[in-house]
Design a protein around this motif. Structure first.
Motif, PDB file in Angstrom:
ATOM      1  N   SER A  15      -3.690  28.994  -8.094  1.00 55.23           N
ATOM      2  CA  SER A  15      -5.839  29.531  -8.099  1.00 55.23           C
ATOM      3  C   SER A  15      -6.228  27.310  -7.994  1.00 55.23           C
ATOM      4  O   SER A  15      -5.462  26.392  -9.316  1.00 55.23           O
ATOM      5  N   ALA A  16      -7.319  27.207  -7.450  1.00 53.17           N
ATOM      6  CA  ALA A  16      -8.027  26.018  -7.947  1.00 53.17           C
ATOM      7  C   ALA A  16      -8.215  26.396  -9.280  1.00 53.17           C
ATOM      8  O   ALA A  16      -8.463  25.122 -10.507  1.00 53.17           O
ATOM      9  N   SER A  17      -8.791  27.250  -9.991  1.00 56.96           N
ATOM     10  CA  SER A  17      -9.140  27.228 -11.849  1.00 56.96           C
ATOM     11  C   SER A  17      -7.800  27.054 -12.602  1.00 56.96           C
ATOM     12  O   SER A  17      -7.694  26.265 -13.349  1.00 56.96           O
ATOM     13  N   LYS A  30      -7.873  23.320 -11.895  1.00 58.51           N
ATOM     14  CA  LYS A  30      -8.524  21.886 -12.795  1.00 58.51           C
ATOM     15  C   LYS A  30      -8.448  22.820 -13.940  1.00 58.51           C
ATOM     16  O   LYS A  30      -7.817  21.030 -15.091  1.00 58.51           O
ATOM     17  N   GLY A  77      -7.335  32.292  -4.132  1.00 54.81           N
ATOM     18  CA  GLY A  77      -8.497  32.436  -4.394  1.00 54.81           C
ATOM     19  C   GLY A  77      -9.256  33.646  -4.062  1.00 54.81           C
ATOM     20  O   GLY A  77      -8.513  34.275  -2.623  1.00 54.81           O
ATOM     21  N   ASP A 114     -20.389  29.480  -1.539  1.00 54.76           N
ATOM     22  CA  ASP A 114     -19.661  30.212  -2.740  1.00 54.76           C
ATOM     23  C   ASP A 114     -20.857  30.161  -4.007  1.00 54.76           C
ATOM     24  O   ASP A 114     -21.885  28.610  -3.935  1.00 54.76           O
ATOM     25  N   LYS A 130     -22.553  30.506  -7.395  1.00 50.95           N
ATOM     26  CA  LYS A 130     -22.754  29.874  -8.407  1.00 50.95           C
ATOM     27  C   LYS A 130     -23.554  30.520  -9.783  1.00 50.95           C
ATOM     28  O   LYS A 130     -25.180  30.131  -9.192  1.00 50.95           O
ATOM     29  N   ASP A 165     -14.558  18.669  -5.702  1.00 49.81           N
ATOM     30  CA  ASP A 165     -14.146  18.970  -6.765  1.00 49.81           C
ATOM     31  C   ASP A 165     -12.907  20.003  -6.386  1.00 49.81           C
ATOM     32  O   ASP A 165     -13.150  20.440  -4.753  1.00 49.81           O
ATOM     33  N   GLN A 172     -11.641  23.588  -6.228  1.00 45.00           N
ATOM     34  CA  GLN A 172     -12.149  24.798  -5.721  1.00 45.00           C
ATOM     35  C   GLN A 172     -12.602  24.328  -4.229  1.00 45.00           C
ATOM     36  O   GLN A 172     -12.450  25.046  -2.777  1.00 45.00           O
ATOM     37  N   ILE A 228      -9.962  23.071  -1.353  1.00 43.21           N
ATOM     38  CA  ILE A 228      -8.909  24.355  -1.374  1.00 43.21           C
ATOM     39  C   ILE A 228      -9.426  25.649  -0.326  1.00 43.21           C
ATOM     40  O   ILE A 228      -9.004  25.791   0.502  1.00 43.21           O
ATOM     41  N   TYR A 229     -10.689  25.709  -1.030  1.00 42.59           N
ATOM     42  CA  TYR A 229     -11.565  26.388  -0.035  1.00 42.59           C
ATOM     43  C   TYR A 229     -11.758  26.699   1.299  1.00 42.59           C
ATOM     44  O   TYR A 229     -11.952  27.031   2.055  1.00 42.59           O
ATOM     45  N   TRP A 250     -22.804  25.338  -1.880  1.00 48.77           N
ATOM     46  CA  TRP A 250     -22.777  25.360  -3.430  1.00 48.77           C
ATOM     47  C   TRP A 250     -23.895  25.866  -3.732  1.00 48.77           C
ATOM     48  O   TRP A 250     -24.451  25.368  -3.920  1.00 48.77           O
TER      49      TRP A 250
END
Length: 211
Positions: free
Chosen positions: A13-15, A18, A131, A143, A145, A159, A161, A164-165, A182
């Motif tokens: 995953s992006a998390s 990262k 994701g 997204d 936040k 970024d 995420q 990837i998204y 964002w």
């Protein structure tokens, strides 16, 4: 869930990417050693996301809508799931975010879209990327936040995420998103990311290769 697979490919995953890029030791503790310790601010963020998604679904189905109640229910569910003690200050912070949310600003076609997709393509995959896209529209994605601070736009454009998204949106809907926002839930501000290009995908490939 879109693109469900029973493949033996590593699922990232992006998390995860990262975390490894920032601190391989932290990655080991969180994802290899399975340290389930979770900060209460993450639980609050999950409760806010869940209440927003549940509110839009209730509106779409002409069901009773009570965002504050949805948030409270999600909050206690998150605390129980992660075995975190209650914190009234953090709870009220999230409740304020939900109460301030502009429900009429735009209505997503779908919320909390989960994907599991072979990366970089189905023919020569090196892994699966997993994701959740918070909100999908016919023009792109948003997204949500709960961060206290907004990011620098240059950092946002690179970024992991968002790269990837944006890539996942193309795989799922067959076209590049026209807008990738964002959305800062504390202020209602949108920051638009320019997160997709071949060079940026190569950047993700290098990060995965390192991992």
């Amino acid at each position: 869930m879109i693109g469900v697979s029973m493949s033996d490919l590593p699922r990232l995953s992006a998390s995860k990417i990262k975390t490894f890029s920032t601190c391989p030791k932290q990655y080991w503790y969180r994802y290899v050693n399975k340290d389930k310790t979770r900060h209460i601010s993450a639980a609050m963020g999950s409760a806010v996301h869940a209440s927003i998604d549940r509110t839009y679904k209730a509106k779409k189905e002409n069901q009773p809508v009570d965002p504050a109640t949805f948030y409270t229910q999600s909050w206690y569910s998150e605390l129980e799931k992660s075995d975190i003690p209650d914190d009234d200050k953090v709870y009220r912070d999230g409740l304020q975010i939900v109460n301030r949310y502009d429900w009429d600003r735009r209505t997503p076609l779908q919320g909390e879209v989960e994907f599991i997709l072979p990366f970089p393509d189905p023919h020569n995959p090196i892994c699966e990327l997993h994701g959740f896209i918070d909100q999908v529209y016919d023009w792109g994605l948003v997204d949500l936040k709960t961060n206290k601070r907004k990011p620098d736009l240059l950092l946002l454009n690179n970024d992991l995420q968002f790269i990837i998204y944006s890539w996942a949106y193309i795989q799922l809907y067959g076209e590049k998103p026209n807008h990738t926002f964002w959305h800062h839930l504390r202020t209602g501000d949108d920051l638009e990311a320019d997160a997709f290009s071949v060079n940026k995908l190569d950047y993700v490939l290098r990060k995965i290769d390192n991992l």
